[in-house]
Design a protein around this motif. Structure first.
Motif, PDB file in Angstrom:
ATOM      1  N   ASP A 221      54.390  54.773   7.496  1.00 54.45           N
ATOM      2  CA  ASP A 221      54.181  54.979   9.030  1.00 54.45           C
ATOM      3  C   ASP A 221      55.316  54.326   9.720  1.00 54.45           C
ATOM      4  OD1 ASP A 221      53.295  54.555  11.406  1.00 54.45           O
ATOM      5  OD2 ASP A 221      51.897  52.887  11.122  1.00 54.45           O
ATOM      6  N   ILE A 222      56.387  55.273  10.154  1.00 58.64           N
ATOM      7  CA  ILE A 222      57.425  54.978  10.619  1.00 58.64           C
ATOM      8  C   ILE A 222      57.335  54.684  12.232  1.00 58.64           C
ATOM      9  CG2 ILE A 222      59.952  55.613  10.984  1.00 58.64           C
ATOM     10  CD1 ILE A 222      59.738  57.418   8.568  1.00 58.64           C
ATOM     11  N   TYR A 223      58.066  53.633  12.885  1.00 57.66           N
ATOM     12  CA  TYR A 223      58.149  53.641  14.120  1.00 57.66           C
ATOM     13  C   TYR A 223      58.572  54.884  15.012  1.00 57.66           C
ATOM     14  CZ  TYR A 223      63.231  53.521  13.930  1.00 57.66           C
ATOM     15  OH  TYR A 223      64.527  53.734  13.791  1.00 57.66           O
ATOM     16  N   GLY A 224      57.812  55.119  16.145  1.00 53.19           N
ATOM     17  CA  GLY A 224      58.218  56.191  17.016  1.00 53.19           C
ATOM     18  C   GLY A 224      59.438  56.386  17.681  1.00 53.19           C
ATOM     19  N   GLU A 225      60.034  57.253  17.496  1.00 55.43           N
ATOM     20  CA  GLU A 225      61.202  57.716  18.200  1.00 55.43           C
ATOM     21  C   GLU A 225      61.063  57.404  19.859  1.00 55.43           C
ATOM     22  OE1 GLU A 225      64.350  59.890  16.603  1.00 55.43           O
ATOM     23  OE2 GLU A 225      64.501  61.119  18.292  1.00 55.43           O
ATOM     24  N   ASP A 226      61.995  56.421  20.428  1.00 50.94           N
ATOM     25  CA  ASP A 226      61.903  56.500  22.078  1.00 50.94           C
ATOM     26  C   ASP A 226      63.401  56.550  22.617  1.00 50.94           C
ATOM     27  OD1 ASP A 226      63.394  54.013  21.866  1.00 50.94           O
ATOM     28  OD2 ASP A 226      61.485  52.808  21.243  1.00 50.94           O
ATOM     29  N   SER A 227      63.419  56.242  23.834  1.00 51.68           N
ATOM     30  CA  SER A 227      64.746  56.929  24.362  1.00 51.68           C
ATOM     31  C   SER A 227      65.970  55.830  23.851  1.00 51.68           C
ATOM     32  CB  SER A 227      64.493  56.701  26.169  1.00 51.68           C
ATOM     33  OG  SER A 227      63.988  55.420  26.180  1.00 51.68           O
ATOM     34  N   MET A 228      65.586  54.786  23.489  1.00 52.10           N
ATOM     35  CA  MET A 228      66.567  53.748  22.863  1.00 52.10           C
ATOM     36  C   MET A 228      66.682  53.694  21.364  1.00 52.10           C
ATOM     37  SD  MET A 228      67.014  51.268  25.546  1.00 52.10           S
ATOM     38  CE  MET A 228      67.539  49.945  24.909  1.00 52.10           C
ATOM     39  N   GLN A 229      65.868  54.274  20.737  1.00 54.05           N
ATOM     40  CA  GLN A 229      65.892  54.236  19.298  1.00 54.05           C
ATOM     41  C   GLN A 229      65.775  55.549  18.659  1.00 54.05           C
ATOM     42  OE1 GLN A 229      64.605  50.989  16.779  1.00 54.05           O
ATOM     43  NE2 GLN A 229      63.095  51.112  18.113  1.00 54.05           N
ATOM     44  N   LYS A 230      66.652  56.048  17.699  1.00 51.20           N
ATOM     45  CA  LYS A 230      66.398  57.454  17.119  1.00 51.20           C
ATOM     46  C   LYS A 230      65.900  56.663  15.599  1.00 51.20           C
ATOM     47  CE  LYS A 230      69.347  60.591  18.810  1.00 51.20           C
ATOM     48  NZ  LYS A 230      68.535  62.140  18.872  1.00 51.20           N
ATOM     49  N   VAL A 231      65.036  57.581  15.131  1.00 57.19           N
ATOM     50  CA  VAL A 231      64.412  57.147  13.868  1.00 57.19           C
ATOM     51  C   VAL A 231      65.452  57.531  12.806  1.00 57.19           C
ATOM     52  CG1 VAL A 231      62.779  58.164  12.178  1.00 57.19           C
ATOM     53  CG2 VAL A 231      61.956  57.858  14.609  1.00 57.19           C
ATOM     54  N   GLN A 232      65.671  56.574  12.001  1.00 53.43           N
ATOM     55  CA  GLN A 232      66.408  56.641  10.814  1.00 53.43           C
ATOM     56  C   GLN A 232      65.998  57.491   9.736  1.00 53.43           C
ATOM     57  OE1 GLN A 232      68.762  54.056   9.575  1.00 53.43           O
ATOM     58  NE2 GLN A 232      68.859  52.511  11.390  1.00 53.43           N
ATOM     59  N   MET A 233      66.999  58.459   9.325  1.00 53.71           N
ATOM     60  CA  MET A 233      66.390  59.497   8.422  1.00 53.71           C
ATOM     61  C   MET A 233      66.486  58.981   6.942  1.00 53.71           C
ATOM     62  SD  MET A 233      65.033  61.804   9.852  1.00 53.71           S
ATOM     63  CE  MET A 233      64.508  61.711  11.693  1.00 53.71           C
TER      64      MET A 233
END
Ligand SMILES: Nc1nc2c(ncn2[C@@H]2O[C@H](COP(=O)(O)OP(=O)(O)OP(=O)(O)O)[C@@H](O)[C@H]2O)c(=O)[nH]1
Ligand SMILES: [Mg+2]
Lengths: 324, 165
Positions: free
Chosen positions: B58-70
């Motif tokens: 369960d990974i954090y959701g992407e928002d305007s500040m943070q991209k999801v680390q692949m």
């Protein structure tokens, strides 16, 4: 960049050892544990044993071994204990290293910031939709019954509250067929746009008024300054958007600054922002008593307004800016 | 026992954590507690005559500040893309995350869950919006972590495709 001197590197190593509780596990090409060291007790892992698959001890690395190529870094993996750890996997062939460094502190800080930001962005989205749908707040009755739930968890913020009152001109002729919105929709949208531009956000809308708050979303300068700028622009924008057949309606603004309690409540599956505090009423009173084309602000707003306060003249207990 | 890693991907607040918690513990909470980093949950299920242990990331959701680390997707056998039926833009976010995920995972099975479909009146993702994705061969499911609709089905159908059943 010049090579980092030995003494600095040594210092950094000591710092990491002291603050990050590094622990490592060395594994073979099949993921069997070969050895371990460092501060493994800090992570309360299930008991480590030679030959055990490392994935049983740390599910985050399951499937990552054998490892080849670039090191892998998995930031802020939550362990069962609620602790956060950065997991690093590097090396290769017969010897892969799994390194754990504690990240609890920065992750908790990140969590607070992110929670706030995400809630604010959700609210922004709802407001954009509300403006689109020209929704008036019919849920108000429901909100009040939910207030106790929010005051428990809510927070106190210093904000500036801007209230706009407007009246649209009576239709004096046919409205242009190219208009895709009715005048009220245009007015609400125009006001919302300038307010959002000043990092304010709209907390309620009705047929003849709109309330926005500054200081809830992160702002560049003080909330008072943003509120005054937004009020000037909003008065102009509402006039333009609300004019029908060359005839203008009326619009006035009031701003009051102080502490409010804010929180989010659930209404019909959506989370709605609620604020209570004397400034809300005060802003409404100012806006109601202001003449058309005028911004009326209280002393708490003006005294920290800096340049934005230029042109205001004392008017009773408040200060007025005449934009006519 | 087979072990398979599934990642939850989507914009913030679409219901990734809620879907995992509905699936693993049958619980749902109205309260929004945003995920930081990643939390790994486990659940076993039987597919055909195979018992599979799912590792649910369960990974954090992407928002305007943070991209999801692949890097979180390394070693994943599949992923669930999650969109929020009441926020149209979360569908575009799911599509862009899919593009980026592909570069790490390669051609693994995935499935799009359009969550919060209990909020019918606020729905912004209609069938027409999903049609282009269906045309590209996406598997799409409407679901709700709140009512439980489609949740079992989402995880089990993805798992079936992962184990080649
Ligand atoms: N009505 C309804 N609300 C839902 C549903 N799923 C989630 N929610 C609500 O949506 C909010 C966000 O849910 P989360 O599961 O925390 O979302 P997330 O995608 O994990 O969010 P991040 O971790 O911040 O990315 C919460 O308030 C949930 O109660 C659903 O199916 N229906
Ligand atoms: Mg989450």
């Amino acid at each position: 960049m010049a090579e980092t001197p030995r003494i600095v590197l040594d210092y950094l190593a000591a710092l990491v050892l002291e603050t990050r509780s590094p622990a490592y596990i060395r594994v073979d090409g099949l993921g069997g544990i070969l050895g371990w060291g460092g501060d493994t007790p800090a992570y309360r892992l299930p008991s480590l044993a030679e030959g055990e698959p490392v994935g049983l001890v740390l599910s985050a690395v399951d499937g990552l071994i054998p490892h080849t190529g670039e090191p892998i870094r998995l930031p802020a993996v939550e362990l069962n204990s609620g602790q956060f750890v950065d997991v690093h996997v590097f090396g290769g062939d017969d010897h892969t290293w799994v390194l754990l460094t504690d990240a609890t502190l920065e992750t908790m800080q990140q969590a607070m910031l992110q929670q706030r930001l995400n809630e604010v962005n959700l609210i922004r989205g709802w407001h954009a939709r509300a403006a689109d749908d020209q929704i008036t707040r019919s849920e108000a009755g429901e909100l009040i019954s939910e207030l106790p739930a929010f005051t428990e968890e809510g927070e106190r913020l210093e904000v500036s509250v801007l209230q706009l009152y407007f009246a649209l001109p009576q239709h004096s002729g046919p409205v242009l067929a190219t208009d895709d919105l009715d005048p009220l929709g245009r007015v609400l949208r125009a006001a919302t746009e300038v307010i959002t531009h000043e990092s304010g956000y709209v907390t309620s809308m009705a047929q003849d008024s709109l309330v926005a708050m500054f200081g809830v979303l992160p702002t560049g300068s003080s909330p008072q300054i943003h509120a005054i700028r937004a009020a000037r622009d909003a008065v102009a924008a509402v006039r333009e958007a609300g004019s029908i057949g060359g005839e203008n309606g009326s619009v006035a603004a009031g701003i009051s600054s102080g502490f409010v309690s804010v929180g989010l409540v659930n209404v019909a599956g959506s989370r709605v922002f609620v604020a209570v505090g004397p400034s809300l009423e005060a802003a409404g009173n100012l806006a109601r008593s202001a003449d058309s084309g005028t911004v009326l602000v209280d002393v708490a707003t003006l005294k920290v307004a800096g340049d934005a306060g230029a042109g205001f003249k004392s008017s009773g207990e408040a200060y007025a800016l005449d934009l006519n | 026992m087979l072990q398979k890693k599934i990642c939850m991907l989507g914009a913030f607040a679409v219901g990734k954590t809620s879907l995992v918690s509905r699936y693993v513990t049958s619980m749902f909470s109205e309260k929004y507690l945003s995920t930081v980093g990643v939390k790994i949950d486990k659940k076993t299920l039987v597919v055909g005559d195979e018992t599979v242990m799912l590792m649910l990331w369960d990974i954090y959701g992407e928002d305007s500040m943070q991209k999801v680390q692949m890097s979180y997707l390394k070693g994943a056998s599949g992923y669930l893309l999650v969109a929020d039926a009441t926020r149209r833009e979360t569908l575009d976010k799911a599509a862009s995350l899919h593009e980026r995920a592909r570069e790490v995972t390669g051609d693994v099975p995935f499935l799009l869950v359009v969550n919060k479909s209990d909020l019918v009146a606020q729905c912004e993702i209609d069938d027409a919006a999903l049609q282009p994705l269906l045309n590209q061969g996406w598997s799409v499911l409407r679901g709700s972590a709140k009512t439980g609709l489609g949740v079992e089905e989402a995880f089990s159908s993805l798992t079936q495709r992962m184990v080649g059943g």
